[in-house]
Write an enzyme that holds these catalytic residues in place. Structure first.
Site, PDB file in Angstrom:
ATOM      1  N   ASP A  69       0.930  -5.099  -5.354  1.00 61.44           N
ATOM      2  CA  ASP A  69       1.591  -4.631  -6.574  1.00 61.44           C
ATOM      3  C   ASP A  69       2.807  -3.796  -6.177  1.00 61.44           C
ATOM      4  O   ASP A  69       2.743  -3.052  -5.197  1.00 61.44           O
ATOM      5  CB  ASP A  69       0.596  -3.747  -7.350  1.00 61.44           C
ATOM      6  CG  ASP A  69       0.804  -3.778  -8.850  1.00 61.44           C
ATOM      7  OD1 ASP A  69       1.236  -4.810  -9.373  1.00 61.44           O
ATOM      8  OD2 ASP A  69       0.508  -2.757  -9.499  1.00 61.44           O
ATOM      9  N   TYR A  71       5.294  -0.629  -6.089  1.00 57.51           N
ATOM     10  CA  TYR A  71       5.106   0.799  -6.348  1.00 57.51           C
ATOM     11  C   TYR A  71       5.469   1.089  -7.806  1.00 57.51           C
ATOM     12  O   TYR A  71       6.441   0.557  -8.328  1.00 57.51           O
ATOM     13  CB  TYR A  71       5.989   1.633  -5.425  1.00 57.51           C
ATOM     14  CG  TYR A  71       5.669   1.500  -3.955  1.00 57.51           C
ATOM     15  CD1 TYR A  71       4.411   1.818  -3.459  1.00 57.51           C
ATOM     16  CD2 TYR A  71       6.638   1.071  -3.051  1.00 57.51           C
ATOM     17  CE1 TYR A  71       4.116   1.713  -2.102  1.00 57.51           C
ATOM     18  CE2 TYR A  71       6.357   0.957  -1.691  1.00 57.51           C
ATOM     19  CZ  TYR A  71       5.093   1.284  -1.223  1.00 57.51           C
ATOM     20  OH  TYR A  71       4.807   1.176   0.107  1.00 57.51           O
ATOM     21  N   PHE A  82       5.529  -2.884   0.529  1.00 59.25           N
ATOM     22  CA  PHE A  82       5.370  -1.717   1.399  1.00 59.25           C
ATOM     23  C   PHE A  82       6.664  -0.928   1.618  1.00 59.25           C
ATOM     24  O   PHE A  82       6.629   0.181   2.150  1.00 59.25           O
ATOM     25  CB  PHE A  82       4.755  -2.082   2.757  1.00 59.25           C
ATOM     26  CG  PHE A  82       3.363  -2.630   2.659  1.00 59.25           C
ATOM     27  CD1 PHE A  82       2.292  -1.818   2.327  1.00 59.25           C
ATOM     28  CD2 PHE A  82       3.121  -3.976   2.877  1.00 59.25           C
ATOM     29  CE1 PHE A  82       1.004  -2.320   2.218  1.00 59.25           C
ATOM     30  CE2 PHE A  82       1.838  -4.496   2.783  1.00 59.25           C
ATOM     31  CZ  PHE A  82       0.775  -3.664   2.451  1.00 59.25           C
ATOM     32  N   HIS A 191      -6.716  -2.985   4.919  1.00 63.11           N
ATOM     33  CA  HIS A 191      -5.452  -2.529   4.321  1.00 63.11           C
ATOM     34  C   HIS A 191      -4.991  -1.237   5.007  1.00 63.11           C
ATOM     35  O   HIS A 191      -5.818  -0.424   5.421  1.00 63.11           O
ATOM     36  CB  HIS A 191      -5.664  -2.281   2.828  1.00 63.11           C
ATOM     37  CG  HIS A 191      -4.398  -2.165   2.052  1.00 63.11           C
ATOM     38  ND1 HIS A 191      -3.683  -0.987   1.968  1.00 63.11           N
ATOM     39  CD2 HIS A 191      -3.705  -3.078   1.336  1.00 63.11           C
ATOM     40  CE1 HIS A 191      -2.613  -1.185   1.226  1.00 63.11           C
ATOM     41  NE2 HIS A 191      -2.592  -2.437   0.825  1.00 63.11           N
TER      42      HIS A 191
END
Length: 226
Positions: A69, A71, A82, A191
């Protein structure tokens, strides 16, 4: 304005034309128009929604890193999983990615979180959802983006060879079902979130392993230094 989505590069336009013509894709556009009409703030900004694709053309992809998703905080999302723009505080998952890079390949920790330099080298920084409502994580997870990005992964798997897919966390690892492992390389790990990084992301050495695979294929390794 009838479409809040920006232009996408011609290589992706050609590769994904069938998806752009599907009714579900029109539904995505209608949903975003409705959000706009209701004065909802959407991240990333419109001009950055396809940033990953415009930095990394379809035929130039050699590595895929999959996020979930965008930010959902102000000034963070800019269309690359990221990654955050310069002068934005590093998110916790990216801090752990940098820790692993330092441990694995000796990367000097940069003072910023902008990963665009990876994209220009063939690293597709793909989020499974391409938009989100401000302050509401996963708020656009059911509008059709998942189908679209699944199609992207499937198309890369079908039409390209020898790609390296870095799948971190349960959500990303489940996407391995879309990838032909007889043609591509899949590296999986927990993760990099602080909740799970210590369970095997830190120490996974995915960055050096990726470069070993690329070198074996006669390709230039990724310069991970930012």
């Amino acid at each position: 304005m009838t479409n809040l989505l920006p232009p996408i590069g011609p290589s992706w336009q050609n590769a994904l034309q069938q998806e752009f013509n599907q009714p579900y894709f029109a539904d995505i556009q209608d949903f975003l128009l409705k959000e706009d009409a209701e004065n909802q703030t959407i991240y990333p900004p419109r001009e950055h929604i396809y940033n990953a694709f415009n930095l990394t053309p379809f035929d130039k992809v050699i590595v895929v890193i999959l996020g979930q998703d965008p930010y959902h905080g102000p000034n963070q999302a800019h269309g690359l999983c990221f990654s955050v723009p310069h002068h934005v505080k590093l998110p916790p998952s990216l801090v752990n990615i940098y820790k692993e890079l330092k441990s694995d390949v000796g990367m000097k920790i940069p003072p910023h979180g902008n990963l665009e330099a990876w994209g220009t080298q063939g690293v597709l920084l793909l989020n499974a959802m391409l938009t989100v409502r401000a302050g509401q994580p996963a708020s656009h997870s059911q509008i059709g983006w998942g189908r679209f990005t699944d199609a992207i992964i499937s198309t890369l798997s079908r039409e390209r060879e020898g790609l390296v897919f870095l799948l971190w966390g349960k959500f990303a690892i489940e996407k391995s079902a879309l990838i032909d492992e007889s043609k591509h390389h899949i590296l999986t790990a927990p993760h990099p979130s602080p909740l799970s990084a210590h369970k095997g992301f830190l120490g996974c050495k995915h960055f050096s392993k990726t470069n070993e695979i690329l070198t074996q294929r006669g390709l230039e390794p990724i310069n991970w230094q930012l």
